[in-house]
Design a protein around this motif. Structure first.
Motif, PDB file in Angstrom:
ATOM      1  N   ARG A  55     -40.928 -70.910  22.307  1.00 53.17           N
ATOM      2  CA  ARG A  55     -41.358 -70.456  20.982  1.00 53.17           C
ATOM      3  C   ARG A  55     -41.955 -69.055  21.062  1.00 53.17           C
ATOM      4  NH1 ARG A  55     -43.564 -74.849  19.830  1.00 53.17           N
ATOM      5  NH2 ARG A  55     -45.669 -74.367  20.622  1.00 53.17           N
ATOM      6  N   THR A  56     -42.737 -68.803  22.114  1.00 53.14           N
ATOM      7  CA  THR A  56     -43.341 -67.483  22.295  1.00 53.14           C
ATOM      8  C   THR A  56     -42.275 -66.417  22.552  1.00 53.14           C
ATOM      9  OG1 THR A  56     -45.372 -68.462  23.158  1.00 53.14           O
ATOM     10  CG2 THR A  56     -44.976 -66.150  23.670  1.00 53.14           C
ATOM     11  N   LEU A  57     -41.304 -66.732  23.418  1.00 53.19           N
ATOM     12  CA  LEU A  57     -40.258 -65.767  23.745  1.00 53.19           C
ATOM     13  C   LEU A  57     -39.341 -65.521  22.550  1.00 53.19           C
ATOM     14  CD1 LEU A  57     -39.266 -66.935  27.344  1.00 53.19           C
ATOM     15  CD2 LEU A  57     -40.970 -65.233  26.666  1.00 53.19           C
ATOM     16  N   ASP A  58     -38.946 -66.601  21.866  1.00 53.33           N
ATOM     17  CA  ASP A  58     -38.041 -66.467  20.718  1.00 53.33           C
ATOM     18  C   ASP A  58     -38.679 -65.668  19.593  1.00 53.33           C
ATOM     19  OD1 ASP A  58     -36.230 -67.980  22.108  1.00 53.33           O
ATOM     20  OD2 ASP A  58     -36.484 -69.803  20.912  1.00 53.33           O
ATOM     21  N   GLY A  59     -40.000 -65.791  19.449  1.00 46.79           N
ATOM     22  CA  GLY A  59     -40.678 -65.078  18.376  1.00 46.79           C
ATOM     23  C   GLY A  59     -41.095 -63.669  18.742  1.00 46.79           C
ATOM     24  N   GLY A  60     -40.759 -63.238  19.949  1.00 43.98           N
ATOM     25  CA  GLY A  60     -41.164 -61.907  20.395  1.00 43.98           C
ATOM     26  C   GLY A  60     -40.029 -61.088  20.948  1.00 43.98           C
ATOM     27  N   LEU A  61     -39.911 -61.090  22.263  1.00 38.75           N
ATOM     28  CA  LEU A  61     -39.025 -60.152  22.947  1.00 38.75           C
ATOM     29  C   LEU A  61     -37.543 -60.522  22.886  1.00 38.75           C
ATOM     30  CD1 LEU A  61     -39.840 -58.524  26.320  1.00 38.75           C
ATOM     31  CD2 LEU A  61     -37.778 -59.908  26.202  1.00 38.75           C
ATOM     32  N   ASP A  62     -37.223 -61.819  22.826  1.00 37.99           N
ATOM     33  CA  ASP A  62     -35.829 -62.260  22.863  1.00 37.99           C
ATOM     34  C   ASP A  62     -35.028 -61.687  21.688  1.00 37.99           C
ATOM     35  OD1 ASP A  62     -33.708 -63.809  24.022  1.00 37.99           O
ATOM     36  OD2 ASP A  62     -33.959 -65.269  22.408  1.00 37.99           O
ATOM     37  N   HIS A  63     -33.786 -61.287  21.954  1.00 35.59           N
ATOM     38  CA  HIS A  63     -32.870 -60.743  20.952  1.00 35.59           C
ATOM     39  C   HIS A  63     -33.409 -59.479  20.286  1.00 35.59           C
ATOM     40  CE1 HIS A  63     -30.616 -64.432  21.521  1.00 35.59           C
ATOM     41  NE2 HIS A  63     -29.648 -63.938  20.761  1.00 35.59           N
ATOM     42  N   THR A  64     -34.104 -58.650  21.079  1.00 37.84           N
ATOM     43  CA  THR A  64     -34.533 -57.341  20.593  1.00 37.84           C
ATOM     44  C   THR A  64     -33.961 -56.254  21.494  1.00 37.84           C
ATOM     45  OG1 THR A  64     -36.566 -57.278  21.926  1.00 37.84           O
ATOM     46  CG2 THR A  64     -36.714 -58.294  19.735  1.00 37.84           C
ATOM     47  N   LEU A  65     -34.140 -55.011  21.078  1.00 35.01           N
ATOM     48  CA  LEU A  65     -33.840 -53.855  21.907  1.00 35.01           C
ATOM     49  C   LEU A  65     -35.133 -53.437  22.601  1.00 35.01           C
ATOM     50  CD1 LEU A  65     -32.107 -51.500  22.943  1.00 35.01           C
ATOM     51  CD2 LEU A  65     -32.661 -50.278  20.814  1.00 35.01           C
ATOM     52  N   LEU A  66     -35.135 -53.476  23.937  1.00 35.04           N
ATOM     53  CA  LEU A  66     -36.313 -53.097  24.704  1.00 35.04           C
ATOM     54  C   LEU A  66     -36.309 -51.576  24.885  1.00 35.04           C
ATOM     55  CD1 LEU A  66     -36.352 -55.852  27.495  1.00 35.04           C
ATOM     56  CD2 LEU A  66     -36.941 -56.017  25.068  1.00 35.04           C
ATOM     57  N   VAL A  67     -37.355 -50.941  24.394  1.00 36.19           N
ATOM     58  CA  VAL A  67     -37.424 -49.474  24.381  1.00 36.19           C
ATOM     59  C   VAL A  67     -38.569 -49.016  25.275  1.00 36.19           C
ATOM     60  CG1 VAL A  67     -37.660 -47.418  22.938  1.00 36.19           C
ATOM     61  CG2 VAL A  67     -36.565 -49.479  22.011  1.00 36.19           C
ATOM     62  N   PRO A  68     -38.269 -48.331  26.396  1.00 32.29           N
ATOM     63  CA  PRO A  68     -39.335 -47.774  27.239  1.00 32.29           C
ATOM     64  C   PRO A  68     -39.818 -46.466  26.623  1.00 32.29           C
ATOM     65  CG  PRO A  68     -37.193 -47.304  28.209  1.00 32.29           C
ATOM     66  CD  PRO A  68     -36.927 -48.078  26.946  1.00 32.29           C
ATOM     67  N   THR A  69     -40.922 -46.509  25.918  1.00 31.68           N
ATOM     68  CA  THR A  69     -41.318 -45.377  25.083  1.00 31.68           C
ATOM     69  C   THR A  69     -41.724 -44.136  25.876  1.00 31.68           C
ATOM     70  OG1 THR A  69     -43.581 -46.255  24.944  1.00 31.68           O
ATOM     71  CG2 THR A  69     -42.034 -46.876  23.194  1.00 31.68           C
ATOM     72  N   GLN A  70     -41.990 -44.280  27.191  1.00 31.66           N
ATOM     73  CA  GLN A  70     -42.349 -43.130  28.011  1.00 31.66           C
ATOM     74  C   GLN A  70     -41.161 -42.584  28.805  1.00 31.66           C
ATOM     75  OE1 GLN A  70     -45.820 -44.011  30.391  1.00 31.66           O
ATOM     76  NE2 GLN A  70     -47.035 -44.632  28.630  1.00 31.66           N
TER      77      GLN A  70
END
Length: 284
Positions: A55-70
């Motif tokens: 539930r924690t993973l599905d509601g957060g990072l999963d199925h997103t674009l991970l952007v290293p802002t630095q």
């Protein structure tokens, strides 16, 4: 006392790499919970571990674009759609969409170990009272043979697959005359690796160099612009079923041999499709 759960779930994401560009990933998730036994003799009920973490993973990072802002060449700004991510290296790209479609991480590069540490800290902060620490491990599926990563979005999907820049790392099996074809698998996987797969109807503009794909989905408006040479355009939605059917037709047409494709969408799931060129007998 420690409790472990192997292959608890999977995470499917895309990430931006300053050397490789847009990369589709599928990571296996293993978990270890450290703590004290409760009065019931358990540290944490196994029946509750998986849904809590998933539930924690599905509601957060999963199925997103991970952007290293630095990372070099990345800018992130607000826009009418939510967020706009622009890159310059290794190639120019622009992605727009609701904020929930992005995971902004204050790093120079995205690595599975660093992501695992980040998620472990999140879960530890939410832990039940008798759990002292949660440690996740993220790993690529061990694949012997051809594999490729791809990025896509499914505008008709009611879940998080509608996000325009999420991805998978997948196996590819090609059969002709009932026999696996490793050479063809390697050839096609190499061509597909790190490509953006899109539906032809979603193209909003294109020129000799760049292509823009955009659509409105349940979560909001999305668009992505990137080099046309890194795109694969399918006649329909880029579901794994359509990917398998498209590949079967392409491979069979180019080789002149009836072809069966087993296409995976991440880990341990996928679709099978067959195509027989005209005047070619099928033996699959």
């Amino acid at each position: 006392m420690s409790l472990f759960v192997q292959q608890l779930t999977h995470i499917d994401v895309s990430l931006w790499c300053s050397q490789r560009g847009l990369v589709g990933c599928s990571w296996q998730v293993d978990a270890v919970l450290d703590g004290e036994l409760g009065e019931d003799g358990m540290l944490f009920d196994f029946g509750e571990v998986k849904p809590w973490i998933k539930r924690t993973l599905d509601g957060g990072l999963d199925h997103t674009l991970l952007v290293p802002t630095q990372a070099p060449g990345i800018t992130v700004t607000e826009c009418p759609e939510g967020l706009c991510v622009r890159t310059t290296t290794p190639y120019p790209m622009e992605v727009r969409g609701p904020k929930e479609a992005f995971s902004l991480l204050p790093w120079q590069a995205i690595e599975p170990d660093t992501v695992a540490e980040h998620l472990s800290q999140q879960l530890t902060e939410q832990r039940p009272k008798n759990v002292h620490q949660v440690t996740l491990t993220l790993s690529d599926e061990a694949i012997e043979g051809a594999a490729y990563g791809y990025t896509h979005g499914l505008k008709r999907h009611l879940g998080n697959c509608q996000r325009i820049a999420h991805g998978h790392r997948s196996r590819l099996h090609i059969f002709q005359q009932g026999v696996r074809q490793p050479k063809l698998e390697k050839q096609w996987a190499a061509w597909l690796d790190n490509r953006y797969l899109l539906e032809e109807a979603d193209i909003t503009s294109r020129d000799n160099d760049f292509l823009t794909c955009g659509y409105r989905a349940a979560q909001g408006d999305f668009s992505i612009t990137l080099p046309q040479s890194l795109c694969a355009v399918l006649p329909g939605p880029t579901t794994v079923e359509n990917i398998a059917a498209w590949l079967a037709k392409e491979v069979a047409t180019q080789s002149g041999v009836a072809t069966r494709i087993q296409a995976f969408e991440g880990i341990n799931k996928g679709a099978i499709a067959m195509f027989t060129p005209s005047a070619t007998p099928s033996r699959l």
